[in-house]
Design an enzyme around this catalytic site. Structure first.
Site, mmCIF file in Angstrom:
data_model
loop_
_atom_site.group_PDB
_atom_site.id
_atom_site.type_symbol
_atom_site.label_atom_id
_atom_site.label_comp_id
_atom_site.label_asym_id
_atom_site.label_seq_id
_atom_site.Cartn_x
_atom_site.Cartn_y
_atom_site.Cartn_z
ATOM 1 N N ASP A 176 0.795 -1.234 0.000
ATOM 2 C CA ASP A 176 0.000 0.000 0.000
ATOM 3 C C ASP A 176 0.826 1.282 0.000
ATOM 4 O O ASP A 176 1.971 1.306 0.452
ATOM 5 C CB ASP A 176 -0.876 0.041 1.260
ATOM 6 N N HIS A 231 3.684 -2.176 3.147
ATOM 7 C CA HIS A 231 3.667 -0.814 2.620
ATOM 8 C C HIS A 231 4.976 -0.484 1.902
ATOM 9 O O HIS A 231 6.051 -0.833 2.376
ATOM 10 C CB HIS A 231 3.465 0.202 3.763
#
Length: 280
Positions: free
Chosen positions: A97, A242
């Site tokens: 992400d 992430h």
């Protein structure tokens, strides 16, 4: 004559090394404390080098297709945490992400490529706007793409704002890469602030996760991220990681061990669209 030639070669080598160091030293310039409990502000999401360009070279042979990441009918307008694959096959999907992000995304793409792993990247619109060449490389190398809103806001929003957050990002994804996607991940995993409701109305699949690396923990060590994933993995798991939204050098450090550890456990990596199609 020979001495002049050698001098020229040394100068060329030094220039090449200096250029390489410059390209690999693009710092995100963000606080490592920025995690799932904080939004990505405009200043965080749009980090670019001083010259306004991210130095990303696509291989000459790379051809950017224009894929469409659809979802099976049973997942349209649904929230997905994990998939139960047919025959309990040991497949797993990495969801990454908050990018595309200078330096970190480049490093993670290199690791994934070296290990022949395809992941699913959920893009923040502002980060995509700032780093289009990184986005094009992700698509060219066969990774799947999802929508992660424009601003990465957590607050409750009306339908018009939710629509803008998602549609504006979708439009830029298509304009930049030719990709259309029915995968949506709400920032922070918040399902009740208007975003997930709008995505479901559009028949998108709201993709959550069943295993988190916890790589947004400002005090977490890379080995802890590795352990979190390896201990939590099950057939059909979706892993949260992430590449943007803060200083992710610890995630980069953990990624090779996560990949090798899962392979040693017998897992095969698939993208989230592939995983959805394998559901029993």
């Amino acid at each position: 004559m020979k001495d002049n030639y050698l001098n020229r070669q040394q100068i060329i080598s030094l220039v090449a090394i200096a250029s390489s160091i410059t390209a690999c030293s693009i710092a995100p310039g963000t606080s490592p404390q920025l995690g799932l409990n904080q939004p990505i502000s405009k200043s965080h999401a749009a980090q670019v080098p001083a010259n306004g360009q991210v130095n990303v070279q696509l291989p000459p042979s790379a051809k950017v297709e224009n894929p469409t990441f659809t979802v099976p009918a049973k997942f349209q307008g649904k929230t997905v945490y994990r998939v139960h694959p047919r025959n309990n096959e040991k497949v797993i999907a990495l969801g990454i992400d908050d990018g595309p992000w200078p330096k970190t995304t480049l490093e993670m793409l290199d690791i994934l490529k070296q290990n022949d792993v395809k992941a699913t990247f959920f893009w923040v619109g502002q980060a995509l706007q700032a780093n289009p060449d990184l986005a094009k490389r992700e698509v060219a190398e066969g990774h799947a793409i999802g929508n992660h809103t424009w601003h990465h806001w957590y607050r409750r929003m009306d339908e018009a704002t939710a629509k803008s957050e998602i549609d504006r990002t979708s439009d830029l994804i298509y304009k930049t890469t030719g990709v259309k996607t029915a995968l949506f991940r709400p920032p922070g995993g918040f399902l009740n602030n208007g975003l997930a409701a709008y995505a479901k109305n559009e028949k998108d699949a709201v993709i959550m996760w069943s295993v988190t690396s916890a790589d947004t923990d400002p005090h977490g060590k890379p080995q802890a991220f590795v352990n979190n994933v390896l201990k939590g993995a099950k057939p059909g798991s979706i892993v949260l990681m992430h590449d943007g939204g803060g200083d992710r050098h610890r995630t980069v450090e953990a990624l090779p061990q996560i990949v090798s550890g899962l392979k040693q456990q017998g897992y095969r990596f698939v993208t989230i669209p592939e995983l959805l199609k394998m559901a029993q």
